[in-house]
Design a protein around this motif. Structure first.
Motif, PDB file in Angstrom:
ATOM      1  N   UNK A  85      77.966  28.542 -35.340  1.00  0.00           N
ATOM      2  CA  UNK A  85      78.294  28.314 -33.923  1.00  0.00           C
ATOM      3  C   UNK A  85      77.217  27.471 -33.231  1.00  0.00           C
ATOM      4  N   UNK A  87      76.245  26.610 -29.112  1.00  0.00           N
ATOM      5  CA  UNK A  87      76.614  27.023 -27.748  1.00  0.00           C
ATOM      6  C   UNK A  87      76.080  26.057 -26.697  1.00  0.00           C
ATOM      7  N   UNK A  89      74.493  26.968 -24.041  1.00  0.00           N
ATOM      8  CA  UNK A  89      73.148  27.412 -23.624  1.00  0.00           C
ATOM      9  C   UNK A  89      72.161  27.433 -24.788  1.00  0.00           C
ATOM     10  N   UNK A  91      71.030  29.092 -26.992  1.00  0.00           N
ATOM     11  CA  UNK A  91      70.768  30.441 -27.517  1.00  0.00           C
ATOM     12  C   UNK A  91      69.832  30.468 -28.707  1.00  0.00           C
ATOM     13  N   UNK A  92      68.699  29.840 -28.512  1.00  0.00           N
ATOM     14  CA  UNK A  92      67.643  29.975 -29.531  1.00  0.00           C
ATOM     15  C   UNK A  92      66.866  31.234 -29.174  1.00  0.00           C
ATOM     16  N   UNK A  93      66.248  31.857 -30.163  1.00  0.00           N
ATOM     17  CA  UNK A  93      65.445  33.041 -29.829  1.00  0.00           C
ATOM     18  C   UNK A  93      64.103  32.575 -29.260  1.00  0.00           C
ATOM     19  N   UNK A  94      63.780  32.977 -28.030  1.00  0.00           N
ATOM     20  CA  UNK A  94      62.625  32.390 -27.348  1.00  0.00           C
ATOM     21  C   UNK A  94      61.277  32.660 -28.018  1.00  0.00           C
ATOM     22  N   UNK A  95      61.191  33.789 -28.787  1.00  0.00           N
ATOM     23  CA  UNK A  95      59.878  34.093 -29.379  1.00  0.00           C
ATOM     24  C   UNK A  95      59.634  33.316 -30.660  1.00  0.00           C
ATOM     25  N   UNK A  96      60.671  32.675 -31.208  1.00  0.00           N
ATOM     26  CA  UNK A  96      60.512  31.985 -32.494  1.00  0.00           C
ATOM     27  C   UNK A  96      60.281  30.498 -32.290  1.00  0.00           C
ATOM     28  N   UNK A 100      61.226  28.476 -37.274  1.00  0.00           N
ATOM     29  CA  UNK A 100      61.709  29.832 -37.562  1.00  0.00           C
ATOM     30  C   UNK A 100      63.110  30.068 -37.035  1.00  0.00           C
ATOM     31  N   UNK A 101      63.456  29.427 -35.919  1.00  0.00           N
ATOM     32  CA  UNK A 101      64.823  29.548 -35.414  1.00  0.00           C
ATOM     33  C   UNK A 101      65.821  28.986 -36.425  1.00  0.00           C
ATOM     34  N   UNK A 104      66.167  31.124 -39.563  1.00  0.00           N
ATOM     35  CA  UNK A 104      66.685  32.471 -39.335  1.00  0.00           C
ATOM     36  C   UNK A 104      67.909  32.837 -40.188  1.00  0.00           C
ATOM     37  N   UNK A 105      69.000  32.038 -40.151  1.00  0.00           N
ATOM     38  CA  UNK A 105      70.174  32.444 -40.944  1.00  0.00           C
ATOM     39  C   UNK A 105      69.905  32.479 -42.446  1.00  0.00           C
ATOM     40  N   UNK A 107      66.908  33.198 -43.819  1.00  0.00           N
ATOM     41  CA  UNK A 107      66.086  34.394 -44.079  1.00  0.00           C
ATOM     42  C   UNK A 107      66.983  35.628 -44.144  1.00  0.00           C
ATOM     43  N   UNK A 150      70.221  24.703 -36.935  1.00  0.00           N
ATOM     44  CA  UNK A 150      70.366  26.121 -37.276  1.00  0.00           C
ATOM     45  C   UNK A 150      71.802  26.437 -37.713  1.00  0.00           C
TER      46      UNK A 150
END
Lengths: 233, 831
Positions: A85, A87, A89, A91-96, A100-101, A104-105, A107, A150
């Protein structure tokens, strides 16, 4: 025939306090891997709901959905592992970090070379110099590039994009559209874009209009024009 | 204009409050505020009731306008001086003896009075055991003894029996119901008897063990003169008067301070919970303010609405708090009636207002960061709602300052507070280190493996900042809960095992040299074992560095309470085997420099003494000054008899005062009849048997168990709230993470597995941190505060660790089930 998603005689409705609302009725649609699709239409027409039905994440009120993979017909539930997907917005994870973002899938799937593959994809989307930047340190366009990388890094058969350029200026929107279409084409992923933007929709091979509960095919274009315009992914 | 704007803002706040009422963050905030308010309001209500009781009680139960009491009889010069101040004086003498009758014995306090007694109030007695009390004028006739009903029962006495006290036979003549000067006994539950003053003389008891009390009738002016005279001429005497403090006031203030100090832990947990919730509040209110500003309003609008919303929440909470605290207040009063006879429940409106305002003020400080962030907000926050930075630190600093203020206000025992705060500090540092090291190491090690565990560790490591706040919050709750429970368990266990570890099953707490010689002789004859015998004399501390004790320190503490009475001064030439020196230098054997002392470390801390301070004691009839040259602590393994104040042997030769001994004996069951012989010969010999020790411990333990159980319940409740608050704080983040994971093609079941793994890791770190923190706190506090050697039970600790692991994981997974109700559609809708 390539892998494809088929929706037949779909009806989607929901109940509000006052009345029953039908989003669409008797809807038929086929999405083939490797081709691009744009779904346009006014707000509230049910574009996002259609995207959810196509991705198998929601059930239709009536009708049938199938995922045909390697000639085998399966339920849409089995599609889940083969989709990605994008989006509006991001929608990345802000801490990564960007790296790393993207990793993610991979990992999550236990891929040991997740970081290397993520690096390759960030390079493809032109962000090799932003590997260790966090989302808050990236521009909107850059964040959407990370989101594209991603979505594609685990090589899904289909990509669903919900207003992917809705939050970007014209220049960034054009760049992101170029990147999205070329990457999907290079990866042989089917791309379904939901958008209000005629410019973005015009990039797709198949353009549909969802309005008043029915889906109409506006045009089918040749793939060659897209290939000419696409930048390298 | 301003009023209209405020009314509008109030309406708006009411509207938002109603909308957010059932939201998790508001519900948790209400729970946190509610629990703490109920606790504090109940505490202050009970306290106020007791203070009122003490004030009224003092007026009616002193039995005189003023009471002067001291160990010695007034000299004739002193008595003449007193008589010049007032002519209404009645003397009573009190002595603690052990009465025996037909092989049974019971310790009791005998009061000797003359025919002038009572001075004020009513003396109630009856001629039969079942009769009701009748007003009686004058004390017992010569040769008679009046006993209270409990003493009758415990010695199986009948009216008309004779009882042998020392060499004197006394006729049991009446039942003693009430003495008007009963108040002076305080919360003492000793059994009581009364004899004629002349009989006391015939008993031939040593003068220095008799406590003299002078009941004085005086006007306010006379009381003032009396106080001046006492301070100048009788500094070691105690004086109570109707305009002064109740003898139980100090006892109650110390209890109150202990509860207050304990409430720091609750405030600490509330601060953690509110800090976690503030993250959600900050985001919501900041967003609202930014929207208001984008519509042309000032940031004051958002600020006022936020304050009003917070106030509405508290005001609506108050009726529930008042109802619950009233019920608890009633229950506490009912329970305390055992100690404070005739204590009645009464609603204390002013105390409610005061305590609610105090707690609300603290809540306001905890909430300040939210308002501070509002004040600093801008329309840009609509696009970027980062809440870190200045307000983040402001939050931490303000919470710590409030906690410190509460700790300082309530601290009764400086050393204990310092140690508790140190243990909390160490636990925080430990938990930060554990979180960082275990996640970093875990992530590095599992990098080469595939699966959900490496992914969870990776995610937790990446989100270490937000995760560590959660771990810290839960970890501290686990630590505080565990420490409280461990203390309860170990205090109980120690008290039970004390009888077995104790060297001897009879403790002689006060024996004159003559009595000790007799005991030694008896020991040889009857083959008893004397385990230890240590000499001491009584002395009352009257000044520190030429300042009176009251001027020097007004802070109530265990040490201060004890030093208001005479304390035992032990002499020796070497550091006792069960002591070790922690500061200064102990005198060398045979020293001539006798005016030096060693003081126990806790006493030094409580009273703020330092090496080199000069303490003036009133010993015998002399004022003697000593310099503190050393400080010692108890060391287990070489007997339990230890003293707070010790001086060189040479001092005992220079000071004219009675010498006493403490000793411990070992008696087997067949030898117990020897006790009756001993007490019959020496009724003033103070001995306590193992059974009595155990009974006393059981009573104390039952009380401690009640208090700690209630307190643990509060901590458990708040720990639950903290866990829920920490989940609520991260809910939005977690939901988003789950949605994103689902957008990669994973199912909800994968998210649940990840959630379980994450909670298992969190619970492991918090559990380990909590157990280690408890271990360190045990090492720090046990030895110093309870003179217990800390022997951690590793099986118990491991078991506890697994229980924590299970409970935290279960609660965490259950409470975060909401986070799994996320979907890819929500990400699409989030436009």
């Amino acid at each position: 025939m390539s892998n494809h998603i088929e929706l037949s005689n779909i009806r989607q409705s929901f109940q509000t306090k006052e009345s029953k609302v039908t989003l669409f009725d008797d809807l038929n649609l086929s999405i083939i891997q490797g081709e691009s699709y744009a779904i346009t239409g006014p707000s509230g027409a049910g574009k996002s709901s259609l995207l959810m039905l196509l991705s198998g994440l929601e059930q239709a009120t009536t009708g049938q959905g199938r995922y045909v993979k390697a000639g085998q017909s399966q339920s849409l539930d089995s599609l889940r592992a083969d989709i990605g997907f994008i989006f509006q917005q991001f929608h990345l994870l802000p801490e990564l970090t960007a790296l790393n973002n993207v990793a993610l899938p991979l990992k999550l799937r236990g891929d040991k070379s997740a970081l290397n593959k993520a690096r390759v994809w960030l390079d493809k989307v032109g962000l090799s110099h932003r590997l260790n930047h966090k989302p808050s340190e990236l521009s909107g366009g850059e964040q959407q590039r990370v989101a594209i990388a991603r979505a594609l890094v685990f090589e899904p058969n289909f990509i669903f994009a919900d207003e992917p350029t809705g939050n970007l200026d014209q220049k960034s929107a054009t760049e992101i559209a170029d990147l999205l279409f070329s990457c999907c084409q290079e990866n042989n992923a089917g791309l379904v874009v939901v958008t209000h933007s005629e410019i973005l929709a015009s990039r797709a091979k198949h353009i549909f209009l969802l309005e008043n509960g029915s889906l109409t095919n506006r045009q089918i274009k040749t793939q060659s024009r897209d290939i000419q315009r696409a930048i390298s992914c | 204009m301003l009023a209209v704007a405020l009314t509008h803002h109030l309406k708006l706040a009411g509207h938002f409050f109603t909308q957010e009422y059932s939201h998790a963050h508001q519900r948790l905030l209400r729970w946190t505020q509610g629990v703490l308010l109920v606790f504090i309001v109940t505490l202050s209500q009970s306290s106020e009731s007791i203070q009122n009781y003490l004030d009224n009680n003092l007026q009616g139960l002193l039995g005189a306008d003023a009471v002067l009491s001291q160990q010695q009889k007034l000299t004739s010069a002193q008595y003449t001086a007193l008589s010049k101040l007032t002519n209404e004086v009645v003397v009573t003498q009190q002595v603690k003896v052990t009465l025996s009758h037909k092989g049974q014995w019971q310790q009791a306090k005998i009061k000797a009075v003359d025919n002038q007694y009572p001075l004020q109030g009513e003396l109630l007695t009856s001629p039969t055991l079942l009769g009701s009390g009748q007003p009686t004028y004058g004390g017992p006739q010569l040769g008679q003894i009046w006993l209270d009903a409990r003493l009758f029962a415990s010695l199986s006495l009948k009216m008309g029996d004779y009882i042998q006290v020392a060499e004197q036979r006394l006729l049991v003549a009446r039942v003693l119901h009430h003495e008007p000067d009963r108040l002076m006994e305080g919360h003492n539950v000793d059994m009581r008897a009364m004899v004629n003053a002349q009989d006391m003389t015939s008993l031939g008891l040593s003068a220095d063990i008799i406590h003299y009390r002078y009941l004085i009738g005086a006007t306010s002016q006379q009381i003032t003169d009396l106080l001046k005279w006492q301070q100048h001429d009788l500094p070691a005497a105690n004086i109570h008067h109707k305009q002064g403090e109740h003898p139980l006031a100090l006892f109650w203030q110390r209890t109150e301070n202990f509860m207050g100090l304990a409430s720091i832990i609750l405030f600490f947990m509330a601060a953690i919970a509110i800090e976690q919730l503030a993250q959600v509040h900050m985001k919501k209110d900041q967003f609202f303010t930014a929207v208001c500003m984008s519509l042309g309003a000032s940031n004051n609008t958002g600020l006022q609405v936020s304050i009003f919303k917070w106030l509405i929440g508290l005001v609506l909470l108050l009726p529930v708090v008042l109802l619950l605290s009233t019920v608890f207040h009633w229950l506490i009063i009912y329970w305390l009636k055992e100690t404070f006879v005739n204590l009645h429940w009464q609603l204390q409106v002013w105390s409610i207002v005061k305590s609610c305002s105090f707690v609300m003020l603290i809540f306001a400080v905890f909430q300040t960061p939210v308002w501070f962030s509002m004040y600093n907000t801008s329309v840009a926050k609509l696009f970027n709602s980062a809440n870190k930075g200045l307000s983040h630190w402001f939050n931490k600093v303000s919470s710590i300052l409030v906690l410190l203020a509460v700790a300082i206000t309530y601290s009764d025992n400086g050393l204990l507070t310092l140690m508790m705060v140190t243990a909390i500090g160490i636990t925080i540092a430990l938990m930060v280190f554990l979180s960082w090291s275990s996640l970093t190491l875990g992530e590095k090690i599992t990098q080469r493996f595939s699966g959900l565990l490496p992914f969870s560790l990776f995610m937790m490591k990446q989100r270490i900042l937000s995760k560590s706040t959660q771990i810290l919050g839960i970890g501290l709750c686990v630590f505080l809960l565990l420490f409280t429970l461990m203390l309860l368990k170990d205090l109980g266990a120690t008290m039970t095992s004390y009888q077995r570890q104790h060297d001897g099953n009879i403790m002689v707490t006060q024996a004159t040299p003559l009595q000790l010689t007799f005991i030694e002789k008896l020991a040889v004859e009857k083959k008893l074992t004397i385990r230890q015998a240590k000499s001491f004399m009584y002395g009352k501390l009257i000044a520190v560095n030429e300042q009176s004790l009251v001027e020097f320190s007004q802070k109530p503490s265990e040490s201060m309470a004890t030093f208001k009475r005479s304390v035992r001064l032990h002499w020796n030439d070497q550091v006792p085997q069960n002591n070790e020196i922690v500061d200064g230098e102990y005198w060398s054997s045979g020293t001539d420099s006798w005016q030096q002392i060693s003081v126990e470390e806790e006493v030094m801390t409580d009273l703020g003494f330092v090496i080199g301070d000069r303490l003036t004691f009133f010993i015998g009839q002399q004022k003697i000054s000593f310099e503190i040259t050393a400080s010692h602590v108890f060391k287990s393994g070489a007997g339990t008899i230890t003293f707070w104040v010790q001086m060189p042997t040479a001092a005992s030769m220079h000071i004219q005062a009675s010498h006493y001994n403490m000793a411990s004996l070992e008696l087997d069951d067949q030898q117990s009849s020897i006790l009756a012989t001993l007490w019959q010969k020496y009724p003033t010999l103070r001995m306590i048997s193992l059974k009595e020790i155990t009974d006393r411990f059981d009573r104390i333990l039952a009380m401690i168990t009640k208090v700690i159980s209630g307190f643990s319940l509060m901590i458990i409740l708040l720990a639950g709230v903290v866990i829920l608050a920490s989940i609520s704080a991260l809910e939005a983040q977690e939901k988003k993470k789950n949605s994103i994971i689902m957008s990669f093609g994973f199912s909800r079941a994968t998210c649940l597995k990840l959630n379980v793994i994450e909670w298992l890791v969190t619970a492991s770190i918090t559990g380990l941190g909590g157990v280690l923190g408890t271990y360190i706190a045990g090492l720090l506090i046990y030895q110093s505060q309870f003179s217990l050697t800390y022997k951690p039970d590793f099986i118990w600790l491991t078991f506890t660790l697994f229980v924590i692991l299970f409970l935290v994981t279960t609660l965490g997974v259950y409470a975060s089930r909401n986070n799994l109700r996320s979907s890819v559609r929500q990400l699409m809708a989030d436009n």
